[in-house]
Design a protein around this motif. Structure first.
Motif, PDB file in Angstrom:
ATOM      1  N   HIS A  12      -7.624   6.365  -2.813  1.00 11.27           N
ATOM      2  CA  HIS A  12      -8.178   7.554  -2.171  1.00 11.27           C
ATOM      3  C   HIS A  12      -7.828   8.746  -3.025  1.00 11.27           C
ATOM      4  CE1 HIS A  12      -8.881  10.746   0.800  1.00 11.27           C
ATOM      5  NE2 HIS A  12      -9.661   9.876   1.412  1.00 11.27           N
ATOM      6  N   VAL A  13      -8.669   9.746  -3.021  1.00 11.47           N
ATOM      7  CA  VAL A  13      -8.484  10.907  -3.885  1.00 11.47           C
ATOM      8  C   VAL A  13      -7.135  11.564  -3.660  1.00 11.47           C
ATOM      9  CG1 VAL A  13      -9.368  13.180  -4.496  1.00 11.47           C
ATOM     10  CG2 VAL A  13     -10.962  11.316  -4.034  1.00 11.47           C
ATOM     11  N   CYS A  14      -6.745  11.784  -2.414  1.00 15.30           N
ATOM     12  CA  CYS A  14      -5.496  12.514  -2.182  1.00 15.30           C
ATOM     13  C   CYS A  14      -4.668  11.986  -1.015  1.00 15.30           C
ATOM     14  CB  CYS A  14      -5.783  14.002  -1.960  1.00 15.30           C
ATOM     15  SG  CYS A  14      -6.826  14.340  -0.528  1.00 15.30           S
ATOM     16  N   LEU A  15      -5.223  11.098  -0.182  1.00 15.24           N
ATOM     17  CA  LEU A  15      -4.504  10.656   1.014  1.00 15.24           C
ATOM     18  C   LEU A  15      -3.910   9.260   0.828  1.00 15.24           C
ATOM     19  CD1 LEU A  15      -6.958  11.806   3.829  1.00 15.24           C
ATOM     20  CD2 LEU A  15      -4.940  12.991   2.965  1.00 15.24           C
ATOM     21  N   PRO A  16      -2.692   9.050   1.303  1.00 17.59           N
ATOM     22  CA  PRO A  16      -2.104   7.709   1.273  1.00 17.59           C
ATOM     23  C   PRO A  16      -2.790   6.804   2.303  1.00 17.59           C
ATOM     24  CG  PRO A  16      -0.436   9.429   1.555  1.00 17.59           C
ATOM     25  CD  PRO A  16      -1.760  10.047   1.816  1.00 17.59           C
ATOM     26  N   LYS A  17      -3.337   5.699   1.850  1.00 21.35           N
ATOM     27  CA  LYS A  17      -3.989   4.750   2.743  1.00 21.35           C
ATOM     28  C   LYS A  17      -3.587   3.335   2.331  1.00 21.35           C
ATOM     29  CE  LYS A  17      -7.985   7.565   4.065  1.00 21.35           C
ATOM     30  NZ  LYS A  17      -7.627   7.619   5.490  1.00 21.35           N
ATOM     31  N   PHE A  18      -3.259   2.526   3.326  1.00 20.12           N
ATOM     32  CA  PHE A  18      -2.817   1.153   3.074  1.00 20.12           C
ATOM     33  C   PHE A  18      -3.492   0.217   4.064  1.00 20.12           C
ATOM     34  CE2 PHE A  18       0.544   3.951   1.697  1.00 20.12           C
ATOM     35  CZ  PHE A  18       1.013   3.392   0.515  1.00 20.12           C
ATOM     36  N   THR A  19      -3.607  -1.047   3.663  1.00 18.23           N
ATOM     37  CA  THR A  19      -4.048  -2.103   4.567  1.00 18.23           C
ATOM     38  C   THR A  19      -2.899  -3.077   4.762  1.00 18.23           C
ATOM     39  OG1 THR A  19      -6.363  -1.943   3.868  1.00 18.23           O
ATOM     40  CG2 THR A  19      -5.682  -3.978   4.947  1.00 18.23           C
ATOM     41  N   VAL A  20      -2.603  -3.391   6.009  1.00 11.10           N
ATOM     42  CA  VAL A  20      -1.564  -4.365   6.338  1.00 11.10           C
ATOM     43  C   VAL A  20      -2.250  -5.692   6.616  1.00 11.10           C
ATOM     44  CG1 VAL A  20       0.275  -4.968   7.954  1.00 11.10           C
ATOM     45  CG2 VAL A  20      -0.052  -2.579   7.267  1.00 11.10           C
ATOM     46  N   GLU A  21      -1.766  -6.757   5.956  1.00 14.24           N
ATOM     47  CA  GLU A  21      -2.370  -8.080   6.081  1.00 14.24           C
ATOM     48  C   GLU A  21      -1.369  -9.082   6.658  1.00 14.24           C
ATOM     49  OE1 GLU A  21      -5.122  -7.497   2.036  1.00 14.24           O
ATOM     50  OE2 GLU A  21      -3.504  -8.996   2.110  1.00 14.24           O
ATOM     51  N   ASN A  22      -1.882 -10.136   7.266  1.00 14.56           N
ATOM     52  CA  ASN A  22      -1.007 -11.180   7.782  1.00 14.56           C
ATOM     53  C   ASN A  22      -0.636 -12.154   6.666  1.00 14.56           C
ATOM     54  OD1 ASN A  22      -3.201 -12.886   7.408  1.00 14.56           O
ATOM     55  ND2 ASN A  22      -3.669 -13.069   9.588  1.00 14.56           N
ATOM     56  N   GLU A  23       0.030 -13.244   7.013  1.00 16.68           N
ATOM     57  CA  GLU A  23       0.520 -14.179   5.989  1.00 16.68           C
ATOM     58  C   GLU A  23      -0.598 -14.865   5.226  1.00 16.68           C
ATOM     59  OE1 GLU A  23       0.865 -16.532   9.946  1.00 16.68           O
ATOM     60  OE2 GLU A  23       0.848 -14.449   9.249  1.00 16.68           O
ATOM     61  N   ARG A  24      -1.811 -14.902   5.793  1.00 17.08           N
ATOM     62  CA  ARG A  24      -2.954 -15.538   5.127  1.00 17.08           C
ATOM     63  C   ARG A  24      -3.775 -14.551   4.314  1.00 17.08           C
ATOM     64  NH1 ARG A  24      -2.431 -17.462  10.131  1.00 17.08           N
ATOM     65  NH2 ARG A  24      -3.969 -16.007  10.974  1.00 17.08           N
ATOM     66  N   GLY A  25      -3.315 -13.310   4.242  1.00 15.75           N
ATOM     67  CA  GLY A  25      -4.041 -12.298   3.495  1.00 15.75           C
ATOM     68  C   GLY A  25      -5.189 -11.684   4.265  1.00 15.75           C
ATOM     69  N   GLN A  26      -5.251 -11.917   5.567  1.00 17.34           N
ATOM     70  CA  GLN A  26      -6.310 -11.339   6.392  1.00 17.34           C
ATOM     71  C   GLN A  26      -5.902  -9.945   6.856  1.00 17.34           C
ATOM     72  OE1 GLN A  26      -6.219 -14.364   9.426  1.00 17.34           O
ATOM     73  NE2 GLN A  26      -7.952 -15.486   8.536  1.00 17.34           N
ATOM     74  N   PRO A  27      -6.771  -8.939   6.671  1.00 20.12           N
ATOM     75  CA  PRO A  27      -6.444  -7.579   7.104  1.00 20.12           C
ATOM     76  C   PRO A  27      -6.132  -7.527   8.592  1.00 20.12           C
ATOM     77  CG  PRO A  27      -8.361  -7.572   5.663  1.00 20.12           C
ATOM     78  CD  PRO A  27      -8.080  -9.014   5.997  1.00 20.12           C
ATOM     79  N   ALA A  28      -5.068  -6.811   8.944  1.00 19.39           N
ATOM     80  CA  ALA A  28      -4.659  -6.679  10.339  1.00 19.39           C
ATOM     81  C   ALA A  28      -4.952  -5.279  10.870  1.00 19.39           C
ATOM     82  CB  ALA A  28      -3.169  -6.982  10.489  1.00 19.39           C
ATOM     83  N   PHE A  29      -4.520  -4.274  10.156  1.00 14.74           N
ATOM     84  CA  PHE A  29      -4.784  -2.888  10.526  1.00 14.74           C
ATOM     85  C   PHE A  29      -4.522  -2.012   9.310  1.00 14.74           C
ATOM     86  CE2 PHE A  29      -0.571  -4.176  12.033  1.00 14.74           C
ATOM     87  CZ  PHE A  29       0.262  -3.284  11.397  1.00 14.74           C
ATOM     88  N   LYS A  30      -4.733  -0.734   9.457  1.00 13.67           N
ATOM     89  CA  LYS A  30      -4.578   0.192   8.347  1.00 13.67           C
ATOM     90  C   LYS A  30      -3.485   1.216   8.636  1.00 13.67           C
ATOM     91  CE  LYS A  30      -9.333  -0.156   6.663  1.00 13.67           C
ATOM     92  NZ  LYS A  30     -10.572   0.595   6.317  1.00 13.67           N
ATOM     93  N   ILE A  31      -2.994   1.820   7.563  1.00 13.57           N
ATOM     94  CA  ILE A  31      -2.049   2.930   7.658  1.00 13.57           C
ATOM     95  C   ILE A  31      -2.702   4.127   6.996  1.00 13.57           C
ATOM     96  CG2 ILE A  31       0.225   3.810   7.025  1.00 13.57           C
ATOM     97  CD1 ILE A  31       1.211   0.936   6.912  1.00 13.57           C
ATOM     98  N   ALA A  32      -2.846   5.226   7.725  1.00 12.83           N
ATOM     99  CA  ALA A  32      -3.469   6.444   7.212  1.00 12.83           C
ATOM    100  C   ALA A  32      -2.442   7.556   7.190  1.00 12.83           C
ATOM    101  CB  ALA A  32      -4.670   6.836   8.084  1.00 12.83           C
ATOM    102  N   GLY A  33      -2.132   8.046   5.996  1.00 12.35           N
ATOM    103  CA  GLY A  33      -1.107   9.071   5.849  1.00 12.35           C
ATOM    104  C   GLY A  33      -1.670  10.450   5.581  1.00 12.35           C
ATOM    105  N   PRO A  34      -0.799  11.461   5.574  1.00 12.39           N
ATOM    106  CA  PRO A  34      -1.211  12.841   5.301  1.00 12.39           C
ATOM    107  C   PRO A  34      -1.263  13.098   3.800  1.00 12.39           C
ATOM    108  CG  PRO A  34       1.123  12.789   5.703  1.00 12.39           C
ATOM    109  CD  PRO A  34       0.651  11.363   5.843  1.00 12.39           C
TER     110      PRO A  34
END
Length: 243
Positions: free
Chosen positions: A132-154
């Motif tokens: 992302h251009v300026c915002l911290p963004k992450f994807t949290v995945e389970n043990e199989r690599g499947q996306p679970a939810f996201k983290i959106a930072g300031p």
């Protein structure tokens, strides 16, 4: 709380979770303290030589839950800065390593990732940074690599020493304004957990593997965005670099 995504389904039976993670079963908050001695601070400030990171993790009433110790070499810590690889060993109150956080070296500063293992050697979750251009963004995945939810930072670069929220949100983004939890970078705190660097808040019935993965996400966020904000340029070579 909005647990619509499949990998976000809470632990079906909290009393039959993995034995090494049972400490997290009834917890919905964790407070993370970064520890550093005066001597370590002086060496880092004067010489730019970093020590291995240490963290203490407590619950909401101040009881110690985990101790986190970095296992790294001097050159990697000092000269690779925010891109460095590391292994963090997470110990319980019986001094048993129950979680291991493994971060590979990255050349692209927007592609940070971390694997959470419990017991050590067995992956239970992953955290991957999204560009992302300026915002911290992450994807949290389970043990199989499947996306679970996201983290959106300031926008961390625009912060002015106020508490900063990294919000836990659903994958579809429709509930971006209705987070179900957060990782907070604290700049001031009071009460039994005064002095904490981070606080993690999440649903109590969230799968314990995801709770452990969120702890890993917190350590990755600290490493990427806060650890080297005011780090001076090192000017002394450590002995291991001369070998």
């Amino acid at each position: 709380m909005y647990l619509k995504d499949t990998a976000m389904i809470p632990c079906p039976d909290p009393y039959h979770c993995p034995s090494h993670l049972e400490t997290l079963t009834l917890i919905d908050q964790l407070f993370v303290y970064k520890e550093k001695t005066l001597e370590e601070s002086l060496v880092e400030g004067c010489c730019g030589i970093k020590s291995n990171n240490r963290y203490e993790v407590k619950d909401a009433i101040g009881n110690k839950v985990f101790t986190i110790l970095e296992d790294n070499d001097c050159c990697n810590r000092t000269y690779c800065a925010a891109a460095r690889s590391f292994i963090m060993n997470v110990f319980n109150d019986s001094n048993q390593e129950i979680i291991r956080l493994v971060r590979p070296f990255v050349c692209n500063c927007c592609k940070n990732e971390l694997e959470v293992q419990s017991p050590p050697g067995v992956a239970i979750g992953h955290v991957r940074q999204n560009c992302h251009v300026c915002l911290p963004k992450f994807t949290v995945e389970n043990e199989r690599g499947q996306p679970a939810f996201k983290i959106a930072g300031p926008c961390v670069a625009c912060s002015f020493c106020t508490d900063e929220n990294f919000e836990l949100v659903s994958l579809n983004g429709e509930e971006i304004d209705r987070p179900f939890g957060k990782i907070v970078k604290l700049f001031s705190s009071s009460g039994p957990n005064a002095g904490a660097d981070f606080v993690l808040r999440f649903p109590r019935n969230l799968d314990v593997k995801m709770k452990a993965t969120l702890l890993g996400a917190c350590i990755l966020i600290d490493s990427v965005y806060y650890e080297n904000k005011q780090q001076p340029l090192p000017f002394l070579l450590c002995q291991c670099c001369l070998r």
